[in-house]
Write a protein that holds these residues in place. Structure first.
Motif, short mmCIF file in Angstrom:
data_model
loop_
_atom_site.label_atom_id
_atom_site.label_comp_id
_atom_site.label_asym_id
_atom_site.label_seq_id
_atom_site.Cartn_x
_atom_site.Cartn_y
_atom_site.Cartn_z
N GLU A 108 -5.64 -5.75 10.87
CA GLU A 108 -6.43 -4.57 10.53
C GLU A 108 -5.55 -3.50 9.90
O GLU A 108 -5.96 -2.82 8.97
CB GLU A 108 -7.13 -4.01 11.77
CG GLU A 108 -8.03 -2.83 11.46
CD GLU A 108 -8.93 -2.44 12.62
OE1 GLU A 108 -8.80 -1.30 13.10
OE2 GLU A 108 -9.74 -3.28 13.05
N GLN A 109 -4.33 -3.33 10.42
CA GLN A 109 -3.38 -2.40 9.84
C GLN A 109 -2.41 -3.19 8.96
O GLN A 109 -1.66 -4.04 9.45
CB GLN A 109 -2.63 -1.64 10.94
CG GLN A 109 -3.54 -0.71 11.73
CD GLN A 109 -2.77 0.13 12.73
OE1 GLN A 109 -1.97 -0.39 13.49
NE2 GLN A 109 -3.01 1.43 12.73
N CYS A 110 -2.41 -2.89 7.68
CA CYS A 110 -1.62 -3.68 6.73
C CYS A 110 -0.12 -3.44 6.86
O CYS A 110 0.67 -4.32 6.52
CB CYS A 110 -2.08 -3.38 5.30
SG CYS A 110 -3.78 -3.89 4.96
N ASN A 111 0.27 -2.24 7.32
CA ASN A 111 1.69 -1.95 7.56
C ASN A 111 2.58 -2.32 6.39
O ASN A 111 3.61 -2.97 6.54
CB ASN A 111 2.18 -2.64 8.84
CG ASN A 111 1.69 -1.96 10.09
OD1 ASN A 111 1.82 -0.75 10.24
ND2 ASN A 111 1.07 -2.73 10.99
N GLY A 112 2.16 -1.92 5.18
CA GLY A 112 2.98 -2.13 4.00
C GLY A 112 2.68 -3.39 3.23
O GLY A 112 3.20 -3.57 2.12
N ALA B 255 -1.27 1.30 1.10
CA ALA B 255 0.14 0.98 0.93
C ALA B 255 0.83 2.14 0.25
O ALA B 255 0.39 2.59 -0.82
CB ALA B 255 0.31 -0.31 0.12
N GLY B 256 1.90 2.64 0.86
CA GLY B 256 2.63 3.75 0.27
C GLY B 256 3.55 4.39 1.29
O GLY B 256 3.50 4.06 2.49
N PRO B 257 4.42 5.30 0.86
CA PRO B 257 5.38 5.94 1.76
C PRO B 257 4.73 6.57 2.98
O PRO B 257 3.65 7.16 2.89
CB PRO B 257 6.01 7.02 0.86
CG PRO B 257 5.83 6.52 -0.53
CD PRO B 257 4.53 5.78 -0.53
N GLY B 258 5.38 6.42 4.11
CA GLY B 258 4.88 6.98 5.35
C GLY B 258 3.88 6.11 6.07
O GLY B 258 3.46 6.42 7.18
N ASN B 259 3.45 5.02 5.40
CA ASN B 259 2.49 4.08 6.01
C ASN B 259 1.32 4.81 6.66
O ASN B 259 1.07 4.69 7.86
CB ASN B 259 3.21 3.21 7.05
CG ASN B 259 2.39 1.99 7.46
OD1 ASN B 259 1.58 1.49 6.68
ND2 ASN B 259 2.61 1.51 8.67
N PRO B 260 0.53 5.59 5.87
CA PRO B 260 -0.57 6.38 6.46
C PRO B 260 -1.55 5.52 7.24
O PRO B 260 -1.93 4.43 6.80
CB PRO B 260 -1.25 6.99 5.22
CG PRO B 260 -0.21 6.96 4.15
CD PRO B 260 0.61 5.74 4.41
N ALA B 261 -1.93 6.01 8.42
CA ALA B 261 -2.91 5.33 9.29
C ALA B 261 -2.51 3.89 9.59
O ALA B 261 -3.37 3.04 9.84
CB ALA B 261 -4.30 5.38 8.67
#
Length: 468
Positions: free
Chosen positions: A86-90, A35-41
């Protein structure tokens, strides 16, 4: 060890990319949540045992990474789950979970990082910094909190076909919901909110992790992003690796038990490992592709050396470190120049001694990284490449590129360069060609004959020997 170089005579800025390498050392799959700016991966992915993946973040990234465990096909996780995706997306994970927290490129060009148990604990996390100066590990545990978790705070697996084991431990604040544990209400300031008995249990298990809200003094680490301009004024950038499950450290005595050394090739090219010592581990050598690793086992009191061979052809004629026409050295020594990892286990019946030596010259950076006891220091590693500064008369070249650097003693065999006669003192020895070039680039390696300050000692550890 070659560090990530992010600038050349220019200041760092928020548009520079940084990398965080996430490594799963657990014996089961883990789904990192991000979790963080840019939503890495996309905020998450799956990592199998011994897999790793790098994520790119902006230079001033502020975010957290945690591990999700025991997730089913519908992404319902026993710990750390984020809305069954699988992808938390924030979306943040559901407690309990151990968290790695980053605040990069803050004031004074400092990166701040920590491992936090404020949201509870599921698996151990260790942050291993590479680059920068004065950078220390964060996190790591000497016991597994799940094994000592109070009954009311335990989280167990509930999946069909999975043992009903304790897989997480809720934080004291989450479980007890009291102002005393949460540092809220009348206990909302550090002068009245202290580490509770339960939080102390967390701290005893993971002494460099946050155990409660005001635990900064022993658990928040900072690292100079460009603390010192090294070699040709290239800022050395902090580039961390995040390990899941590397650090449940149970310190054991190794009497009559083989010792473990893992050799990791972080170079962008193939290397051939050379090994010399009792019992001829792995027959003295093997091929190691870029990114590959192999573990060898040696006797408890092993005294031996490990070195990289580079630029070898099909007939095992190597540019550096050659030990003959075979992949396996079988007791033969390497031919300089070569960087050497040296080990002497339990020489006093208790402690190991280890070092990285350049007395036989230099070919590629070598780092010895002990894991186990938190107080054990790394040996070796380089802030720049000595080959770039190697005088032509000492250089080994292939295709116009310097791939190795001999010592002046090997080439000239005189008293000055070999630290003999009137030059047999540390001051004179440090002024040799090798003493100056090698020491400037690799300050924690042994650079000359009288340079014994970088022989490290440790007890109860296993070791990683890293090339590049």
């Amino acid at each position: 060890m070659i560090f990530l170089l992010v600038g050349f005579l220019f200041p760092l800025n928020s548009y520079c990319a940084r990398q965080i390498n996430i490594y799963n050392r657990c014996p089961f799959p883990v789904w990192p949540g991000i979790a963080g700016p840019g939503n890495p991966a996309g905020g998450g992915f799956r990592l199998e045992n011994e897999q790793n993946r790098k994520i790119n973040v902006v230079d001033d990234w502020q975010g957290i990474i945690w591990g999700r465990t025991f997730c089913d096909n519908r992404m319902r996780c026993a710990t750390g789950g984020c809305a069954n995706r699988e992808q938390c997306n924030g979306t943040l994970g559901r407690a309990p979970f151990t968290a790695a927290e980053f605040s990069l490129n803050e004031a004074n060009d400092e990166d701040v990082y920590s491992v936090s148990l404020i949201n509870g604990y599921n698996i151990p996390i260790l942050i291993e910094p590479f680059g920068g100066r004065g950078c220390l590990r964060a996190g790591g545990c000497i016991s597994d909190i799940n094994e000592i978790c109070p009954v009311l705070m335990r989280v167990r697996t509930q999946r069909r076909g999975v043992n009903n084991n304790v897989v997480g431990c809720r934080s004291p604040c989450d479980a007890l919901r009291s102002d005393l544990e949460c540092c809220t209400g009348n206990f909302a300031t550090p002068d009245v909110c202290f580490r509770s008995h339960v939080a102390q249990t967390f701290k005893d298990a993971c002494p460099t992790a946050f155990s409660y809200r005001f635990d900064d003094a022993t658990s928040s680490f900072s690292c100079q992003t460009n603390a010192e301009l090294v070699s040709i004024l290239v800022p050395m950038n902090f580039s961390p690796t995040l390990f899941f499950c590397l650090s449940v450290f149970k310190v054991v005595q190794f009497q009559n038990v083989d010792r473990e050394i893992t050799i990791l090739n972080q170079c962008s090219f193939t290397t051939w490992v050379g090994i010399q010592g009792p019992r001829n581990p792995a027959n003295g050598g093997f091929k190691l592709e870029a990114g590959a690793r192999q573990t060898i086992y040696v006797e408890p009191t092993w005294i031996g050396t490990i070195w990289p061979r580079t630029g070898c052809d099909d007939g095992m004629d190597c540019a550096t470190g050659s030990c003959g026409p075979h992949e396996e050295c079988n007791g033969a020594s390497g031919s300089p120049p070569m960087t050497v990892a040296e080990f002497s286990f339990e020489t006093d019946g208790f402690n190991d001694t280890y070092s990285v030596s350049m007395l036989n010259g230099f070919n590629i950076p070598v780092l010895i990284d002990p894991y186990g006891p938190l107080e054990c220091a790394r040996a070796g590693g380089c802030y720049s490449n000595p080959n770039d500064a190697c005088p032509m008369e000492l250089a080994i070249q292939r295709a116009g590129k310097t791939v190795g650097c001999k010592t002046g003693c090997l080439v000239y065999n005189n008293n000055r360069e070999c630290c003999r006669g009137v030059f047999a003192n540390e001051v004179a020895c440090s002024k040799t060609i090798a003493g100056q070039i090698f020491k400037a680039a690799c300050p924690t390696a042994i650079a000359h004959e009288l340079d014994d300050s970088n022989a490290m000692t440790c007890n109860g550890a296993s070791y990683v020997v890293q090339f590049c």
